[in-house]
Design a protein around this motif. Sequence first.
Motif, PDB file in Angstrom:
ATOM      1  N   PHE A 117       1.512  12.354 -10.186  1.00  0.00           N
ATOM      2  CA  PHE A 117       2.409  12.950  -9.392  1.00  0.00           C
ATOM      3  C   PHE A 117       3.103  14.163  -9.997  1.00  0.00           C
ATOM      4  CE2 PHE A 117       1.004   8.605  -7.879  1.00  0.00           C
ATOM      5  CZ  PHE A 117       0.528   8.984  -6.553  1.00  0.00           C
ATOM      6  N   LYS A 118       4.111  14.889  -9.199  1.00  0.00           N
ATOM      7  CA  LYS A 118       4.767  15.994  -9.767  1.00  0.00           C
ATOM      8  C   LYS A 118       6.200  15.439  -9.585  1.00  0.00           C
ATOM      9  CE  LYS A 118       1.931  19.583  -8.592  1.00  0.00           C
ATOM     10  NZ  LYS A 118       1.993  20.917  -7.845  1.00  0.00           N
ATOM     11  N   ASP A 119       7.141  15.861 -10.473  1.00  0.00           N
ATOM     12  CA  ASP A 119       8.451  15.507 -10.478  1.00  0.00           C
ATOM     13  C   ASP A 119       9.166  15.833  -9.035  1.00  0.00           C
ATOM     14  OD1 ASP A 119      10.968  14.414 -11.335  1.00  0.00           O
ATOM     15  OD2 ASP A 119      11.589  16.247 -12.383  1.00  0.00           O
ATOM     16  N   GLY A 120       9.843  14.928  -8.362  1.00  0.00           N
ATOM     17  CA  GLY A 120      10.408  15.252  -7.192  1.00  0.00           C
ATOM     18  C   GLY A 120       9.489  15.283  -5.736  1.00  0.00           C
ATOM     19  N   ASP A 121       8.241  14.835  -6.301  1.00  0.00           N
ATOM     20  CA  ASP A 121       7.481  14.345  -5.119  1.00  0.00           C
ATOM     21  C   ASP A 121       8.049  13.111  -3.940  1.00  0.00           C
ATOM     22  OD1 ASP A 121       5.591  16.148  -5.622  1.00  0.00           O
ATOM     23  OD2 ASP A 121       4.288  14.971  -6.535  1.00  0.00           O
ATOM     24  N   GLU A 122       7.942  13.702  -2.615  1.00  0.00           N
ATOM     25  CA  GLU A 122       8.142  12.633  -1.749  1.00  0.00           C
ATOM     26  C   GLU A 122       6.922  11.770  -1.471  1.00  0.00           C
ATOM     27  OE1 GLU A 122       9.794  13.692   2.271  1.00  0.00           O
ATOM     28  OE2 GLU A 122      11.675  13.086   1.238  1.00  0.00           O
ATOM     29  N   LEU A 123       7.012  10.656  -1.563  1.00  0.00           N
ATOM     30  CA  LEU A 123       5.700   9.805  -1.022  1.00  0.00           C
ATOM     31  C   LEU A 123       6.050   8.735  -0.052  1.00  0.00           C
ATOM     32  CD1 LEU A 123       4.603   8.881  -4.884  1.00  0.00           C
ATOM     33  CD2 LEU A 123       4.157  10.960  -3.634  1.00  0.00           C
ATOM     34  N   TYR A 124       5.202   8.730   0.790  1.00  0.00           N
ATOM     35  CA  TYR A 124       5.278   7.646   2.016  1.00  0.00           C
ATOM     36  C   TYR A 124       4.271   6.634   1.593  1.00  0.00           C
ATOM     37  CZ  TYR A 124       7.761  11.512   4.341  1.00  0.00           C
ATOM     38  OH  TYR A 124       8.513  12.567   4.743  1.00  0.00           O
ATOM     39  N   LEU A 125       4.865   5.498   1.460  1.00  0.00           N
ATOM     40  CA  LEU A 125       4.177   4.203   1.398  1.00  0.00           C
ATOM     41  C   LEU A 125       3.987   3.562   2.960  1.00  0.00           C
ATOM     42  CD1 LEU A 125       5.808   3.177  -1.878  1.00  0.00           C
ATOM     43  CD2 LEU A 125       3.971   4.656  -1.519  1.00  0.00           C
ATOM     44  N   GLU A 126       2.886   3.060   2.971  1.00  0.00           N
ATOM     45  CA  GLU A 126       2.674   2.084   4.235  1.00  0.00           C
ATOM     46  C   GLU A 126       1.640   1.396   4.020  1.00  0.00           C
ATOM     47  OE1 GLU A 126       2.386   5.003   7.825  1.00  0.00           O
ATOM     48  OE2 GLU A 126       1.447   6.196   6.367  1.00  0.00           O
ATOM     49  N   PRO A 127       1.702   0.081   4.772  1.00  0.00           N
ATOM     50  CA  PRO A 127       0.645  -1.011   4.488  1.00  0.00           C
ATOM     51  C   PRO A 127      -0.656  -0.639   5.191  1.00  0.00           C
ATOM     52  CG  PRO A 127       2.289  -1.557   6.319  1.00  0.00           C
ATOM     53  CD  PRO A 127       2.759  -0.349   5.738  1.00  0.00           C
ATOM     54  N   TRP A 128      -1.632  -1.308   4.693  1.00  0.00           N
ATOM     55  CA  TRP A 128      -2.910  -1.279   5.532  1.00  0.00           C
ATOM     56  C   TRP A 128      -2.575  -1.384   7.094  1.00  0.00           C
ATOM     57  CZ3 TRP A 128      -4.656   0.672   1.730  1.00  0.00           C
ATOM     58  CH2 TRP A 128      -5.100   0.073   0.750  1.00  0.00           C
ATOM     59  N   ARG A 129      -3.080  -0.608   7.890  1.00  0.00           N
ATOM     60  CA  ARG A 129      -2.957  -0.475   9.355  1.00  0.00           C
ATOM     61  C   ARG A 129      -4.323  -1.103  10.052  1.00  0.00           C
ATOM     62  NH1 ARG A 129       1.755   1.539  11.176  1.00  0.00           N
ATOM     63  NH2 ARG A 129       3.352   1.588   9.551  1.00  0.00           N
ATOM     64  N   ALA A 130      -4.500  -2.239  10.426  1.00  0.00           N
ATOM     65  CA  ALA A 130      -5.508  -2.702  11.091  1.00  0.00           C
ATOM     66  C   ALA A 130      -5.526  -4.067  11.802  1.00  0.00           C
ATOM     67  CB  ALA A 130      -6.958  -2.942  10.247  1.00  0.00           C
ATOM     68  N   ARG A 131      -5.875  -4.115  13.109  1.00  0.00           N
ATOM     69  CA  ARG A 131      -5.555  -5.286  13.901  1.00  0.00           C
ATOM     70  C   ARG A 131      -5.961  -6.477  13.146  1.00  0.00           C
ATOM     71  NH1 ARG A 131      -7.244  -6.020  20.224  1.00  0.00           N
ATOM     72  NH2 ARG A 131      -6.018  -7.941  20.664  1.00  0.00           N
ATOM     73  N   ALA A 132      -6.771  -6.609  12.237  1.00  0.00           N
ATOM     74  CA  ALA A 132      -7.422  -7.729  11.787  1.00  0.00           C
ATOM     75  C   ALA A 132      -6.387  -7.948  10.533  1.00  0.00           C
ATOM     76  CB  ALA A 132      -8.815  -7.864  11.155  1.00  0.00           C
ATOM     77  N   PHE A 133      -5.742  -7.242  10.044  1.00  0.00           N
ATOM     78  CA  PHE A 133      -4.642  -7.172   8.907  1.00  0.00           C
ATOM     79  C   PHE A 133      -3.264  -7.289   9.283  1.00  0.00           C
ATOM     80  CE2 PHE A 133      -7.645  -5.232   6.028  1.00  0.00           C
ATOM     81  CZ  PHE A 133      -8.686  -6.063   5.682  1.00  0.00           C
ATOM     82  N   PRO A 134      -2.556  -8.324   9.976  1.00  0.00           N
ATOM     83  CA  PRO A 134      -1.468  -8.231  10.480  1.00  0.00           C
ATOM     84  C   PRO A 134      -0.206  -8.122   9.295  1.00  0.00           C
ATOM     85  CG  PRO A 134      -2.229 -10.640  10.653  1.00  0.00           C
ATOM     86  CD  PRO A 134      -3.486  -9.828  10.227  1.00  0.00           C
ATOM     87  N   VAL A 135       0.588  -7.164   9.342  1.00  0.00           N
ATOM     88  CA  VAL A 135       1.564  -7.000   8.429  1.00  0.00           C
ATOM     89  C   VAL A 135       2.722  -8.107   8.050  1.00  0.00           C
ATOM     90  CG1 VAL A 135       3.794  -5.557   7.583  1.00  0.00           C
ATOM     91  CG2 VAL A 135       1.591  -4.631   8.944  1.00  0.00           C
ATOM     92  N   VAL A 136       2.797  -8.701   7.183  1.00  0.00           N
ATOM     93  CA  VAL A 136       3.602  -9.819   6.624  1.00  0.00           C
ATOM     94  C   VAL A 136       4.830  -9.132   6.443  1.00  0.00           C
ATOM     95  CG1 VAL A 136       4.002 -11.808   5.094  1.00  0.00           C
ATOM     96  CG2 VAL A 136       1.670 -11.101   5.657  1.00  0.00           C
ATOM     97  N   LYS A 137       5.195  -8.131   5.419  1.00  0.00           N
ATOM     98  CA  LYS A 137       6.320  -7.531   5.309  1.00  0.00           C
ATOM     99  C   LYS A 137       6.191  -6.443   4.372  1.00  0.00           C
ATOM    100  CE  LYS A 137      10.927  -8.472   3.105  1.00  0.00           C
ATOM    101  NZ  LYS A 137      11.950  -9.452   2.484  1.00  0.00           N
ATOM    102  N   ASP A 138       6.986  -5.402   4.846  1.00  0.00           N
ATOM    103  CA  ASP A 138       6.752  -4.162   3.928  1.00  0.00           C
ATOM    104  C   ASP A 138       5.322  -3.771   3.725  1.00  0.00           C
ATOM    105  OD1 ASP A 138       9.596  -4.260   3.802  1.00  0.00           O
ATOM    106  OD2 ASP A 138       9.576  -5.317   1.871  1.00  0.00           O
ATOM    107  N   LEU A 139       4.959  -3.831   2.464  1.00  0.00           N
ATOM    108  CA  LEU A 139       3.519  -3.532   1.895  1.00  0.00           C
ATOM    109  C   LEU A 139       2.427  -4.593   1.847  1.00  0.00           C
ATOM    110  CD1 LEU A 139       4.408  -0.872  -0.883  1.00  0.00           C
ATOM    111  CD2 LEU A 139       4.310  -0.476   1.788  1.00  0.00           C
ATOM    112  N   VAL A 140       2.893  -5.814   2.461  1.00  0.00           N
ATOM    113  CA  VAL A 140       2.115  -7.150   2.402  1.00  0.00           C
ATOM    114  C   VAL A 140       1.327  -7.078   3.765  1.00  0.00           C
ATOM    115  CG1 VAL A 140       2.087  -9.332   1.635  1.00  0.00           C
ATOM    116  CG2 VAL A 140       3.402  -7.899   0.475  1.00  0.00           C
TER     117      VAL A 140
END
Length: 230
Positions: free
Chosen positions: A72-95
């Motif tokens: 990545f480059k210095d100053g890059d803005e990155l968007y982090l998201e958890p897996w998105r699927a009905r079979a993978f319910p989000v527990v917390k944040d990226l889990v």
Amino acid sequence: MVRYEAGANPDMSFLEMLDVLNEDLLARGEDPIAFDHDCREGICGMCGFMIDGVAHGPKRGTTVCQLHMRHFKDGDELYLEPWRARAFPVVKDLVVNRGAFDRLIAAGGFISVSTGSAPDGNAIPVPKPAAEVSMDAAACIGCGACVAACPNASASLFTAAKITHLGVLPQGKPERLDRALKMVAQANRELFGSCTNIGECEAVCPKLIPIEFIGRMNRDYIQASWTKTG
């Protein structure tokens, strides 16, 4: 979404960068970012989330724990998201809860034949092409990137890999068709979507599992359905 600013060394892995960020958050009395990890060697399949909309990030054939900040480059803005699927319910944040994969394997991913003690390595001849296909399929680490990248949230690549790595070997052939029926049925029960051959799963797979395994799975499933095996 919550905005964080993090300093990173180019030689840090992505998870090491998150570790440093979490240490700063804890020092300020804030909650750390929750994310899954274990071996940090690209083997266990525990880590994994979306980075700028791409499963495991921009580098092909790489898990998040193997991805380094020098990509990545210095100053890059990155968007982090958890897996998105009905079979993978989000527990917390990226889990996310990937228990659906465990239930899918348990539905038909084993062979029930009693083999006794460990056999001699040369007792059962295995053709080299079959051994290579099996090894390629067994490389799947079950991270879930294929599901997250698929617009249909299909688990077909994961399921096909698990069916193939046993089905092409002599030990796994007696239950090959029955296994395909059971695992495809379980995938439907887990509310994974259907495969429409888009190919996003193959594109983001950190172990480069080929989409041709899905065709092999479909062949076994159709054959099993016609013969009413299982």
